[in-house]
Enzyme design. Sequence first.
Site, mmCIF file in Angstrom:
data_model
loop_
_atom_site.group_PDB
_atom_site.id
_atom_site.type_symbol
_atom_site.label_atom_id
_atom_site.label_comp_id
_atom_site.label_asym_id
_atom_site.label_seq_id
_atom_site.Cartn_x
_atom_site.Cartn_y
_atom_site.Cartn_z
ATOM 1 N N ASP B 91 0.860 -1.179 0.000
ATOM 2 C CA ASP B 91 0.000 0.000 0.000
ATOM 3 C C ASP B 91 0.898 1.232 0.000
ATOM 4 O O ASP B 91 2.126 1.132 0.054
ATOM 5 C CB ASP B 91 -0.978 -0.034 1.172
ATOM 6 C CG ASP B 91 -0.274 -0.022 2.511
ATOM 7 O OD1 ASP B 91 0.960 0.169 2.549
ATOM 8 O OD2 ASP B 91 -0.946 -0.211 3.536
ATOM 9 N N ASP B 145 -3.323 8.159 -1.413
ATOM 10 C CA ASP B 145 -4.650 8.779 -1.403
ATOM 11 C C ASP B 145 -4.914 9.439 -0.056
ATOM 12 O O ASP B 145 -4.252 9.149 0.939
ATOM 13 C CB ASP B 145 -5.753 7.766 -1.753
ATOM 14 C CG ASP B 145 -5.722 6.533 -0.869
ATOM 15 O OD1 ASP B 145 -4.762 6.370 -0.082
ATOM 16 O OD2 ASP B 145 -6.658 5.719 -0.948
ATOM 17 N N ASP B 267 -7.831 -7.704 0.639
ATOM 18 C CA ASP B 267 -6.860 -7.913 1.717
ATOM 19 C C ASP B 267 -7.553 -7.541 3.011
ATOM 20 O O ASP B 267 -8.461 -6.696 3.015
ATOM 21 C CB ASP B 267 -5.629 -7.022 1.566
ATOM 22 C CG ASP B 267 -5.898 -5.609 2.059
ATOM 23 O OD1 ASP B 267 -6.530 -4.841 1.320
ATOM 24 O OD2 ASP B 267 -5.515 -5.283 3.207
ATOM 25 N N CYS B 305 -13.369 -28.847 8.103
ATOM 26 C CA CYS B 305 -12.202 -28.118 7.598
ATOM 27 C C CYS B 305 -11.081 -29.083 7.217
ATOM 28 O O CYS B 305 -10.817 -30.058 7.916
ATOM 29 C CB CYS B 305 -11.705 -27.136 8.664
ATOM 30 S SG CYS B 305 -10.221 -26.230 8.187
ATOM 31 N N CYS B 307 -7.872 -28.173 6.884
ATOM 32 C CA CYS B 307 -6.570 -27.562 7.182
ATOM 33 C C CYS B 307 -5.732 -28.480 8.062
ATOM 34 O O CYS B 307 -6.254 -29.354 8.754
ATOM 35 C CB CYS B 307 -6.751 -26.197 7.837
ATOM 36 S SG CYS B 307 -6.815 -26.217 9.639
ATOM 37 N N CYS B 310 -6.755 -28.655 11.811
ATOM 38 C CA CYS B 310 -7.950 -29.464 12.104
ATOM 39 C C CYS B 310 -7.687 -30.959 11.933
ATOM 40 O O CYS B 310 -8.406 -31.778 12.507
ATOM 41 C CB CYS B 310 -9.123 -29.004 11.239
ATOM 42 S SG CYS B 310 -9.806 -27.417 11.811
ATOM 43 N N HIS B 336 -5.029 -21.969 10.624
ATOM 44 C CA HIS B 336 -6.438 -22.335 10.415
ATOM 45 C C HIS B 336 -7.227 -21.199 9.760
ATOM 46 O O HIS B 336 -7.934 -21.413 8.779
ATOM 47 C CB HIS B 336 -7.110 -22.730 11.735
ATOM 48 C CG HIS B 336 -8.592 -22.891 11.567
ATOM 49 N ND1 HIS B 336 -9.150 -24.045 11.062
ATOM 50 C CD2 HIS B 336 -9.620 -22.015 11.760
ATOM 51 C CE1 HIS B 336 -10.468 -23.886 10.970
ATOM 52 N NE2 HIS B 336 -10.775 -22.665 11.388
#
Lengths: 374, 374
Positions: B91, B145, B267, B305, B307, B310, B336
């Site tokens: 940014d 900005d 994001d 899940c 992942c 998990c 996770h």
Amino acid sequence: MNFEVITKDTRTRARRGRLHLAHGAVETPVFMPVGTQATVKGMTPEQLKALSVEILLCNSYHLMLRPGHEAVGRLGGLHHFMGWDRPILTDSGGYQVFSLSALRNIGDDGVEFRCHLDGSTHFLSPEGAVDIQKALGSDIMMALDDCLGFPAEHAAAAASMKRSMNWADRCHAHFQKVADDSQALFGIVQGGVFADLRRQSAEHLVQRGFPGYAIGGLAVGEPNEVMYEVISAVEPFLPEDRPRYLMGVGTPADLVEGVALGVDMFDCVMPTRHARNGSLFTSGGHIVIKHARYKEDPGPIDSKCGCPVCQTYSRAYLRHLFMAGEILSSVLNTVHNLYFYLDTMRRIRQFIEFHRYDELLTEVRRRSSSAMEE
Amino acid sequence: MNFEVITKDTRTRARRGRLHLAHGAVETPVFMPVGTQATVKGMTPEQLKALSVEILLCNSYHLMLRPGHEAVGRLGGLHHFMGWDRPILTDSGGYQVFSLSALRNIGDDGVEFRCHLDGSTHFLSPEGAVDIQKALGSDIMMALDDCLGFPAEHAAAAASMKRSMNWADRCHAHFQKVADDSQALFGIVQGGVFADLRRQSAEHLVQRGFPGYAIGGLAVGEPNEVMYEVISAVEPFLPEDRPRYLMGVGTPADLVEGVALGVDMFDCVMPTRHARNGSLFTSGGHIVIKHARYKEDPGPIDSKCGCPVCQTYSRAYLRHLFMAGEILSSVLNTVHNLYFYLDTMRRIRQFIEFHRYDELLTEVRRRSSSAMEE
């Protein structure tokens, strides 16, 4: 549990061995990273395996208080709880009771103490220490011992040692009753800095018969030479076919010296705690990563190091992470320091295999003295 | 930089695309984890790759102050510095100047501010923002900005938007002078909650011509419906062949809604920050891991899940790590939550490919309303 001595060095007492435990084999001499609260701070089990860690130490004191050994037992035991399927050694909780808790009342039956977290009162007996470690399900459990401060007079050391021997007997008897083949109970030699007491303690334990023997009560403030003398005084009275574990030790140089005196197992918070404080081990001594001199240093922590951190990250980045208080600072520093310790152990094992351990000893002593001159 | 729209959903504005950047390709719609200080808190680059993260966002504000963008540049740029060889978006620093720093003096030439770390005074101009991001070497840099607070009147929003457009022009001109093909500069549509200002801003930027367009100034406190209205008001004025990036958004439901309105990039600190606070995303809503009810819960965070957390760890263990203040708590919770976000994006891309995006939208809206009823 089974222990085999594979080979012995010819000019020192160093031994190259293999420990067969319920959750796998461990090459010795071995260093056990400390996973106090069912985690080696900052490390996933995958990261520990990538570092070729074969056995962890966890602290019964912390786990009995939080989340509670019974809860861990109900959740399938410590291995399942923390996702670590390799061997675990647990201590008895005694050392932390003496070093962390408040208001200790010690008696022949055990020790009453106040929890350092919430002030609640607890009682730890020899039988209780076995029960806690049985619930945790560690591969190796330790007998409860009375932890003497340093310095201590001969009379105090003798009384403390005798209490420890009594507790070791009670742990042994209780273990026979409640435990099974999946766990082993080690005895702990005590007796302060006094060779006669250490011998008496070792002989007592050996007569009782344990599958492994620890040397406790060292690295509590005594000079290094005293520590080495005590190990030398104890070692001849320990059976050659059983592993010897030097508790809470130490610096990389201590590991090399300890092995030369016949030690097979070590544990210490030094590599992990130092890592979180930004103190990093290198072949040329340790560096303090927050120093301004590393602000734009593009080099690795140690150009001779083969660890994944040294392959990827600059001192400048590691300093940045430390200054910014980032979690990754602790993670990467811990990877590096543990690698340094485990690599030291790999070198130790190799030099023993080549029967040239005295060369490693000479190298490390020379390096220590030149590092001190810097 | 090159952007291809691979396919479009038939009943919504959702697009499936691919962004080709200097450090690799990015499948869109994409969620970019936030690596504020050149690290996604608690994650190694390897862990991010294992989660199939393709692009990170880093904050120029933090990096210009510590360790300094010039230092990062001398150390080989941000990718090399942090060991991340995939794309990075930075940014401009503007948002953090307005939200974190003290004593801001804003003028037509830029903004003077005091650093939140040491109180030192700095000046950020449109040209300076480009120079900083050039030194960092990000794949995508953002125009500076003027960040309007919420709520704001039409007149204030108009003035702020006009200043932002002026700065965007100056960033664009300076970028042409100093940057090369390895970086792309995105413009940012501003204008508060006012459709006429948003349109004016979009048309201004499109006339100038940027390779990508962000929608800024949202998720600053306005109701969700207002945010969706603003996106809908802007979208028709953005070219179809350029990526659209909704800055700082949002919840998993926001991502699904945003994609339906034609957004390609997102994001947000939410998955990583929530993770460290012990708030975990699940298919049935979020759970607060410190709750006593999880003390002996042997189940995973989310049984649906896939992942790695998990697959291995119980809620009881994750609660224990959180209560004990262990680093591994932040690490595993972050794995996770990021997995949950990235998996949401995978599902988003799949539903677009099957031209059935409205089904996902319906499912998510039903789940959101039932979660609110709980």
